[in-house]
Design a protein around this motif. Structure first.
Motif, mmCIF file in Angstrom:
data_model
loop_
_atom_site.group_PDB
_atom_site.id
_atom_site.type_symbol
_atom_site.label_atom_id
_atom_site.label_comp_id
_atom_site.label_asym_id
_atom_site.label_seq_id
_atom_site.Cartn_x
_atom_site.Cartn_y
_atom_site.Cartn_z
ATOM 1 N N GLN A 167 0.860 -1.193 0.000
ATOM 2 C CA GLN A 167 0.000 0.000 0.000
ATOM 3 C C GLN A 167 0.886 1.229 0.000
ATOM 4 N N ASN A 220 -1.583 1.378 -5.111
ATOM 5 C CA ASN A 220 -2.985 1.634 -4.765
ATOM 6 C C ASN A 220 -3.898 1.417 -5.961
ATOM 7 N N TYR A 221 -3.426 1.775 -7.141
ATOM 8 C CA TYR A 221 -4.202 1.603 -8.373
ATOM 9 C C TYR A 221 -4.544 0.126 -8.590
ATOM 10 N N ASN A 236 -6.719 -1.419 -5.541
ATOM 11 C CA ASN A 236 -8.127 -1.040 -5.616
ATOM 12 C C ASN A 236 -8.873 -1.832 -6.680
ATOM 13 N N MET A 269 -3.010 13.639 -6.833
ATOM 14 C CA MET A 269 -2.397 12.619 -5.976
ATOM 15 C C MET A 269 -1.281 13.210 -5.114
ATOM 16 N N ASP A 274 -4.800 7.237 0.321
ATOM 17 C CA ASP A 274 -5.896 6.464 -0.250
ATOM 18 C C ASP A 274 -7.024 6.360 0.792
ATOM 19 N N THR A 315 -13.767 7.402 -1.879
ATOM 20 C CA THR A 315 -12.350 7.754 -1.791
ATOM 21 C C THR A 315 -12.188 9.251 -2.053
ATOM 22 N N GLN A 375 -9.611 11.026 -2.902
ATOM 23 C CA GLN A 375 -8.909 11.319 -4.154
ATOM 24 C C GLN A 375 -9.887 11.325 -5.334
#
Length: 504
Positions: A54, A60-61, A64, A358, A364, A477, A479
């Motif tokens: 993480q 994270n992309y 997720n 970002m 995240d 989320t 973001q």
């Protein structure tokens, strides 16, 4: 005389490639670069201290998307990793998904304080490794038990994470007579200054100093705090800590005399910019996909947002923080929107890409709604007010928020309130006025507040959130909320102002 060599990383946070993703510049960092420096033989161990799955926009992309084919295992396996422990962030996508990620690793996992909830058995026990030269090495890993404070209950529903000290102590008692060298791998840091012994924190999040003082490790490898701690002896145990994102790694040499005496030295190294074509061919397509995503244009701004120092920003806020407050309030209808600073410099160029969002909101995090009383609200603002200090009658940042770890992300802005902080007042008495819609806030008033999930569970020692009512976990989320808002509203013009006065 026999020798053991160790390569050690920690808190890689999914940074495989030589980039921090803030820009597309190539930098001497990333696990892919570090492993190409490793010179491994039968008397070498490669170890990681946790928080691998993480943290970066890259990992994270893919996490997720619940895609276990995310490059982590390919790089760690190519680097010859033998042992890892778990970090607190490795649980962020749930324990079942974590075990799926781990199944692709050739490395063994040791985290002796992670137990099966039903049976009470260790899921990741201590390990013994016999090297080619006959040295027997005991390895005892553990993760900070503050996972229980931070993590969503459903993510750790099938496990118990018990206190670090007694769990490690019990394993030392079992292994000490069976091994020549005993190594602790602790995903946690130090609650005391290593030079002076001064107490820095009483929370229990980090107990590394207690482990050094009271346990009989030859070597204690640490992490979690993202500190840069050169190797040294403390209370007879050798210890160290690398910074995050594989910006550095340690080469450690352990000499075992015929008498059984152990001598340890280490060198902290910077990854070189190297190129391993076969491995790159496997994972470069993953990087290409995330870079294309990060470089996608979102909006062109009339007025870019200029950078400020953290100290200045804490007193004034800026349009980026106001945007975050605005999208949180829009998504929840909360009375108050609480927004955290972060360790990056906050700025936006004229042509905003996904990577700019970002950079300015690197977490995240998901969005929570909680209900606070007036007195709880006062307590959390007082916690925020500890960020400041006076030095020669000048406003500065409290040293405790910078050492041993920079914690600008624990400074909060309270949109929807009108408040004043007086720094010369004693800690706990710095909030001198607090108003909501023109009226003084009373202790028994209640307010709905929008905030990120880390703060909602009391992260950063904001203990009042631990006992406050959770109204809703939106699952949204932050973001994504920011990106969606800018795509639909191509400007930073909205009615969201911070009404705060910070005075000496």
């Amino acid at each position: 005389m026999r020798q053991l060599k160790i390569y050690y990383t920690s808190d890689v946070h999914g940074y495989l490639f030589p980039t921090d993703y803030i820009s597309d510049d190539t930098k001497p960092m990333g696990l892919l670069q570090a492993i190409q420096d490793y010179d491994k033989d039968g008397n070498t161990l490669v170890i990681d201290g946790g928080d691998i799955f993480q943290g970066s926009p890259f990992i994270n992309y893919y996490q997720n998307r619940h895609d276990a084919d995310n490059g982590i295992a390919a790089v760690m396996n190519a680097g010859g990793y033998d042992y890892i422990t778990l970090g607190n962030h490795d649980f962020n996508y749930g324990f079942d998904f974590l075990t799926g990620n781990l199944s692709h690793l050739t490395a063994q996992v040791t985290a002796v304080n992670v137990l099966d909830k039903k049976t009470g058995e260790q899921l990741f026990p201590a390990q013994i490794k016999t090297l080619e030269n006959g040295i027997k090495v005991g390895l005892i890993g553990a993760v900070t038990d503050y996972v229980n404070v931070w993590e969503k209950p459903e993510h750790i529903a099938t496990i118990d994470i018990v206190p670090v000290f007694p769990a490690m102590q019990a394993e030392i008692d079992k292994l000490r007579g069976q091994v020549d060298v005993l190594i602790g791998i602790y995903h946690g840091g130090f609650e005391r200054n290593l030079e002076t012994g001064e107490l820095l924190s009483e929370t229990g999040e980090n107990v590394g100093y207690q482990l050094l003082e009271m346990l009989d490790f030859d070597l204690l490898l640490t992490g979690h705090q993202h500190a840069t701690i050169e190797g040294r002896y403390v209370h007879g145990t050798y210890t160290l800590q690398p910074p995050n994102m594989a910006q550095k790694y340690f080469e450690i040499k352990i000499d075992l005399a015929d008498s059984g005496d152990v001598t340890i030295t280490s060198e902290m190294r910077t990854p070189k910019l190297l190129n391993e074509p076969e491995l790159l061919a496997k994972i470069q397509p993953l990087q290409n996909e995330i870079m294309a995503y990060l470089d996608a244009p979102i909006v062109t701004l009339e007025n870019p947002v200029a950078p400020q120092s953290h100290l200045d920003l804490a007193q004034t806020s800026n349009a980026i923080l106001a945007l975050t407050a605005h999208v949180q309030k829009n998504a929840t209808g909360a009375d108050i929107s609480i927004v955290s600073m972060n360790n990056n410099t906050l700025e936006l160029p004229k042509n905003v890409k996904v990577r700019d969002v970002m950079r300015n909101y690197p977490f995240d995090n998901t969005l929570f709604v909680m209900r606070l009383t007036g007195v709880q609200l006062k307590h959390v603002i007082e916690k925020t007010a500890e960020y400041f200090a006076l030095e020669n009658d000048q406003m500065v940042i409290n040293e405790n928020w910078l050492v041993p770890k920079k914690e600008h992300y624990n400074y909060d802005f309270y949109y929807g309130l009108d408040y004043e902080i007086k720094v010369s007042n004693p800690v706990g008495e710095r909030l001198v006025s607090l108003n909501y819609q023109g009226q003084a806030v009373t202790d028994d008033q209640t307010f709905t507040v929008a905030l990120n999930n880390y703060r909602a569970v009391g992260g950063g020692e904001y203990n009042d959130y631990k006992i406050a009512e959770v109204v809703k976990d939106t699952g949204l989320t932050i973001q994504d909320l920011l990106i969606d808002y800018l795509q639909e509203n191509p400007s930073l013009e909205f009615d969201e102002e911070l009404h705060v006065k910070i005075s000496k």
